[in-house]
Design a protein around this motif. Structure first.
Motif, PDB file in Angstrom:
ATOM      1  N   ARG A 108      14.063  -9.348  16.460  1.00  0.00           N
ATOM      2  CA  ARG A 108      12.956  -9.893  17.214  1.00  0.00           C
ATOM      3  C   ARG A 108      12.021  -8.723  17.896  1.00  0.00           C
ATOM      4  NH1 ARG A 108      13.615 -14.614  20.238  1.00  0.00           N
ATOM      5  NH2 ARG A 108      15.433 -15.901  19.738  1.00  0.00           N
ATOM      6  N   LEU A 109      12.648  -7.266  17.689  1.00  0.00           N
ATOM      7  CA  LEU A 109      11.932  -6.239  18.028  1.00  0.00           C
ATOM      8  C   LEU A 109      10.990  -5.832  16.770  1.00  0.00           C
ATOM      9  CD1 LEU A 109      14.412  -4.060  19.695  1.00  0.00           C
ATOM     10  CD2 LEU A 109      12.723  -5.433  20.644  1.00  0.00           C
ATOM     11  N   ILE A 110      10.997  -6.102  15.557  1.00  0.00           N
ATOM     12  CA  ILE A 110      10.341  -5.594  14.450  1.00  0.00           C
ATOM     13  C   ILE A 110       8.829  -6.135  14.624  1.00  0.00           C
ATOM     14  CG2 ILE A 110       9.963  -6.005  11.984  1.00  0.00           C
ATOM     15  CD1 ILE A 110      13.336  -5.748  11.493  1.00  0.00           C
ATOM     16  N   PRO A 111       8.824  -7.347  14.859  1.00  0.00           N
ATOM     17  CA  PRO A 111       7.359  -7.896  15.028  1.00  0.00           C
ATOM     18  C   PRO A 111       6.604  -7.075  16.134  1.00  0.00           C
ATOM     19  CG  PRO A 111       8.642  -9.849  14.740  1.00  0.00           C
ATOM     20  CD  PRO A 111       9.789  -8.624  14.993  1.00  0.00           C
ATOM     21  N   ALA A 112       7.361  -6.932  17.366  1.00  0.00           N
ATOM     22  CA  ALA A 112       6.578  -6.298  18.423  1.00  0.00           C
ATOM     23  C   ALA A 112       6.213  -4.672  17.916  1.00  0.00           C
ATOM     24  CB  ALA A 112       7.523  -6.167  19.416  1.00  0.00           C
ATOM     25  N   LEU A 113       7.000  -4.272  17.329  1.00  0.00           N
ATOM     26  CA  LEU A 113       6.890  -2.764  16.791  1.00  0.00           C
ATOM     27  C   LEU A 113       5.637  -2.836  16.103  1.00  0.00           C
ATOM     28  CD1 LEU A 113       7.647   0.266  16.635  1.00  0.00           C
ATOM     29  CD2 LEU A 113       9.411  -0.152  14.970  1.00  0.00           C
ATOM     30  N   ILE A 114       5.773  -3.504  14.889  1.00  0.00           N
ATOM     31  CA  ILE A 114       4.499  -3.702  13.999  1.00  0.00           C
ATOM     32  C   ILE A 114       3.374  -3.987  14.649  1.00  0.00           C
ATOM     33  CG2 ILE A 114       3.825  -4.978  11.806  1.00  0.00           C
ATOM     34  CD1 ILE A 114       6.518  -5.269  10.970  1.00  0.00           C
ATOM     35  N   ALA A 115       3.294  -4.856  15.513  1.00  0.00           N
ATOM     36  CA  ALA A 115       1.957  -5.445  16.423  1.00  0.00           C
ATOM     37  C   ALA A 115       1.642  -4.065  17.251  1.00  0.00           C
ATOM     38  CB  ALA A 115       2.395  -6.478  17.144  1.00  0.00           C
ATOM     39  N   SER A 116       2.430  -3.427  17.880  1.00  0.00           N
ATOM     40  CA  SER A 116       1.966  -2.194  18.824  1.00  0.00           C
ATOM     41  C   SER A 116       1.540  -1.128  17.614  1.00  0.00           C
ATOM     42  CB  SER A 116       3.182  -1.710  19.327  1.00  0.00           C
ATOM     43  OG  SER A 116       3.760  -2.606  20.305  1.00  0.00           O
ATOM     44  N   THR A 117       2.017  -0.809  16.730  1.00  0.00           N
ATOM     45  CA  THR A 117       1.598   0.219  15.768  1.00  0.00           C
ATOM     46  C   THR A 117       0.266  -0.363  15.236  1.00  0.00           C
ATOM     47  OG1 THR A 117       3.851   0.533  15.109  1.00  0.00           O
ATOM     48  CG2 THR A 117       1.955   1.663  13.629  1.00  0.00           C
ATOM     49  N   ALA A 118       0.032  -1.543  14.682  1.00  0.00           N
ATOM     50  CA  ALA A 118      -1.191  -1.864  14.323  1.00  0.00           C
ATOM     51  C   ALA A 118      -2.316  -2.041  15.260  1.00  0.00           C
ATOM     52  CB  ALA A 118      -1.050  -3.407  13.525  1.00  0.00           C
ATOM     53  N   ALA A 119      -1.811  -2.375  16.586  1.00  0.00           N
ATOM     54  CA  ALA A 119      -2.729  -2.319  17.661  1.00  0.00           C
ATOM     55  C   ALA A 119      -3.537  -0.945  17.926  1.00  0.00           C
ATOM     56  CB  ALA A 119      -2.318  -3.104  18.844  1.00  0.00           C
ATOM     57  N   LEU A 120      -2.583   0.003  17.913  1.00  0.00           N
ATOM     58  CA  LEU A 120      -2.894   1.551  18.051  1.00  0.00           C
ATOM     59  C   LEU A 120      -3.780   2.000  17.001  1.00  0.00           C
ATOM     60  CD1 LEU A 120       0.308   3.010  19.287  1.00  0.00           C
ATOM     61  CD2 LEU A 120      -1.760   2.652  20.605  1.00  0.00           C
ATOM     62  N   ALA A 121      -3.612   1.516  15.684  1.00  0.00           N
ATOM     63  CA  ALA A 121      -4.432   1.966  14.675  1.00  0.00           C
ATOM     64  C   ALA A 121      -5.726   1.116  14.595  1.00  0.00           C
ATOM     65  CB  ALA A 121      -3.712   1.640  13.260  1.00  0.00           C
ATOM     66  N   LEU A 122      -5.917   0.006  15.109  1.00  0.00           N
ATOM     67  CA  LEU A 122      -6.959  -0.603  15.008  1.00  0.00           C
ATOM     68  C   LEU A 122      -7.796  -0.423  16.171  1.00  0.00           C
ATOM     69  CD1 LEU A 122      -8.530  -2.760  13.411  1.00  0.00           C
ATOM     70  CD2 LEU A 122      -7.615  -4.680  15.067  1.00  0.00           C
ATOM     71  N   ALA A 123      -7.122   0.051  17.235  1.00  0.00           N
ATOM     72  CA  ALA A 123      -7.779   0.573  18.461  1.00  0.00           C
ATOM     73  C   ALA A 123      -8.663   1.930  18.184  1.00  0.00           C
ATOM     74  CB  ALA A 123      -6.916   0.777  19.573  1.00  0.00           C
ATOM     75  N   VAL A 124      -8.001   2.792  17.142  1.00  0.00           N
ATOM     76  CA  VAL A 124      -8.689   3.947  16.847  1.00  0.00           C
ATOM     77  C   VAL A 124      -9.927   3.724  16.057  1.00  0.00           C
ATOM     78  CG1 VAL A 124      -8.585   6.014  15.476  1.00  0.00           C
ATOM     79  CG2 VAL A 124      -6.605   5.419  17.030  1.00  0.00           C
ATOM     80  N   GLY A 155      -5.984  -7.402  25.229  1.00  0.00           N
ATOM     81  CA  GLY A 155      -6.191  -8.533  24.239  1.00  0.00           C
ATOM     82  C   GLY A 155      -5.873  -8.255  22.755  1.00  0.00           C
ATOM     83  N   LEU A 156      -6.236  -7.126  22.328  1.00  0.00           N
ATOM     84  CA  LEU A 156      -5.936  -6.916  20.868  1.00  0.00           C
ATOM     85  C   LEU A 156      -4.437  -6.658  20.781  1.00  0.00           C
ATOM     86  CD1 LEU A 156      -7.198  -5.591  18.043  1.00  0.00           C
ATOM     87  CD2 LEU A 156      -6.648  -3.331  19.275  1.00  0.00           C
ATOM     88  N   LEU A 157      -3.761  -6.279  21.635  1.00  0.00           N
ATOM     89  CA  LEU A 157      -2.540  -6.001  21.387  1.00  0.00           C
ATOM     90  C   LEU A 157      -1.581  -7.473  21.178  1.00  0.00           C
ATOM     91  CD1 LEU A 157       0.148  -4.430  21.202  1.00  0.00           C
ATOM     92  CD2 LEU A 157       0.338  -4.278  23.682  1.00  0.00           C
ATOM     93  N   TYR A 158      -2.220  -8.522  22.352  1.00  0.00           N
ATOM     94  CA  TYR A 158      -1.761  -9.772  22.293  1.00  0.00           C
ATOM     95  C   TYR A 158      -1.919 -10.363  21.071  1.00  0.00           C
ATOM     96  CZ  TYR A 158      -1.511 -14.643  23.226  1.00  0.00           C
ATOM     97  OH  TYR A 158      -1.373 -16.114  23.412  1.00  0.00           O
ATOM     98  N   ALA A 159      -3.098 -10.242  20.774  1.00  0.00           N
ATOM     99  CA  ALA A 159      -3.528 -11.233  19.326  1.00  0.00           C
ATOM    100  C   ALA A 159      -2.805 -10.619  18.191  1.00  0.00           C
ATOM    101  CB  ALA A 159      -5.033 -11.051  19.254  1.00  0.00           C
ATOM    102  N   LEU A 160      -2.627  -9.396  18.044  1.00  0.00           N
ATOM    103  CA  LEU A 160      -1.599  -8.862  16.981  1.00  0.00           C
ATOM    104  C   LEU A 160      -0.242  -9.321  17.112  1.00  0.00           C
ATOM    105  CD1 LEU A 160      -3.335  -5.471  16.307  1.00  0.00           C
ATOM    106  CD2 LEU A 160      -3.692  -7.805  14.984  1.00  0.00           C
ATOM    107  N   GLY A 161       0.175  -9.440  18.254  1.00  0.00           N
ATOM    108  CA  GLY A 161       1.479  -9.787  18.507  1.00  0.00           C
ATOM    109  C   GLY A 161       1.821 -11.183  18.308  1.00  0.00           C
ATOM    110  N   LEU A 162       0.695 -11.967  18.438  1.00  0.00           N
ATOM    111  CA  LEU A 162       0.886 -13.384  18.153  1.00  0.00           C
ATOM    112  C   LEU A 162       1.101 -13.631  16.751  1.00  0.00           C
ATOM    113  CD1 LEU A 162       1.039 -16.143  19.593  1.00  0.00           C
ATOM    114  CD2 LEU A 162      -1.557 -16.109  19.177  1.00  0.00           C
TER     115      LEU A 162
END
Length: 376
Positions: free
Chosen positions: A4-20, A48-55
């Motif tokens: 359950r934590l793996i998707p959250a970790l991946i979404a958070s990492t992707a959100a940070l990279a995309l935010a840059v 909003g970006l973090l939520y979208a990638l998390g979804l």
């Protein structure tokens, strides 16, 4: 680590990279649309970006391995197309009586989670994209339908069979969540730092320390992105050349052109940002232009090329140069600290580079000087 934590970790990492990657275009758009950058707007945009990638992550991940007996062991049940079937599930799984026992019912918990999952979507869509309640609810329903179809088709036929259940009750719960989110969207107005400025977006504003810092951050992000892009492009070219050679070709790292990689990751980005950009403009850096700042000589004319280049070499361009040269990291750190202090200590927050070259830093939305012409 829990699945359950793996998707959250991946979404958070992707959100940070995309935010840059999106940081500089976002800042530029905000300055042209609002005339400034609101901290609250940045927070909401990242949320909003973090939520979208998390979804997306929770819909697709974890992706199971396809084995020879995948469909026999992992295939989902037939699609559940009967609305409100969860009521029967609740009756079957109910243990005890009373409100507390009902709230602990697994079937009800699943429905409430599906409702809650789409509440943020409704809030973000209505508030940030200025959609009405009905349109937002329909968008939420459409997103939910796309998710259910993804599950029904085995991630759009990436898998030989569906391994997650299409459930019309999920569609109803998600749609209800989107509607509730649309109704609750005005709550996002309470996020501080997003008040619209009283000035027109095209009206000049004072040069402030936060604005100077934001420009410096944009310069550093641009250098990082250019370095990554040019380096990746050159390595891809080397890989194509290597694959086109004979089977007994030397390793990729042994190719003559591999030693030129620093030229594309370090020196070419530096040349573009520290030399070409200042010389082709007023002398302001790319980051300063993004936040609508420009350089002028004390007499109001456009600075001479020597002063434009000098300003860059005393500023971010010089800092980047020192970081690229060996054994000069300490000097780079000292220059960075002195430059930061100078943002506060120099008149008009010109900073070290402008004070050292005798230039002024002004808002570009005022009269912009042409080459060797006084400001009107």
């Amino acid at each position: 680590m829990s699945t359950r934590l793996i998707p959250a970790l991946i979404a958070s990492t992707a959100a940070l990279a995309l935010a840059v990657v999106l940081f500089v275009p976002y800042v530029a758009r905000q300055y042209r649309r609002r005339g400034t950058l609101g901290v609250g707007n940045v927070v909401l945009a990242f949320a909003g970006l973090l939520y979208a990638l998390g979804l997306v992550a929770y819909v697709l991940l974890p992706m199971p391995e396809v084995t020879p007996d995948f469909c026999a062991t992992s295939a989902a049940s037939a699609p559940q197309l009967v609305p409100f079937r969860f009521l029967d599930d609740m009756a079957r799984e109910q243990v005890g009586s009373g409100l507390v026992a009902t709230l602990r019912n697994p079937a009800l918990t699943q429905v409430l989670l599906n409702v809650a999952l789409f509440v943020p979507l409704g809030m973000f869509v209505r508030y940030m994209f200025r959609r009405g309640v009905a349109a937002t609810a329909l968008i939420g329903l459409g997103v939910s339908l796309a998710i259910e179809c993804t599950q029904l088709t085995g991630d759009w036929f990436l898998y030989p069979c569906a391994y997650r259940l299409f459930d019309v009750d999920d569609l109803i719960a998600n749609g209800l969540g989107g509607l509730l989110g649309a109704l609750a969207a005005p709550v996002l107005r309470m996020v501080p730092g997003q008040k619209l400025p009283s000035l027109d977006p095209g009206q000049a504003r004072p040069v402030t320390v936060p604005r100077r810092l934001l420009a410096a951050v944009c310069d550093l992000v641009l250098f990082f992105l250019l370095s990554s892009l040019l380096g990746a492009a050159y390595q891809a070219l080397l890989l194509l050349v290597h694959n086109g050679l004979a089977a007994d070709a030397p390793p990729l790292q042994s190719l003559p052109g591999h030693g030129l990689l620093p030229l594309f990751t370090d020196w070419l980005p530096w040349l573009l940002l520290a030399v070409v950009v200042p010389l082709t403009g007023t002398g302001a850096s790319a980051g300063q232009r993004i936040v609508q700042l420009t350089a002028v000589a004390p007499d109001g004319r456009r600075p001479e090329p020597v002063r434009r280049l000098g300003r860059s070499l005393v500023g971010t361009g010089g800092y980047l140069l020192l970081t690229l040269l060996p054994f000069l990291g300490l000097l780079a750190a000292i220059l960075a600290v002195v430059s930061l202090v100078a943002f506060w200590r120099t008149s008009g927050h010109r900073g070290l580079s402008y004070a050292a070259t005798g230039l002024d830093l002004v808002d570009a939305r005022g009269p912009v000087p042409a080459a060797h012409e006084p400001v009107a």
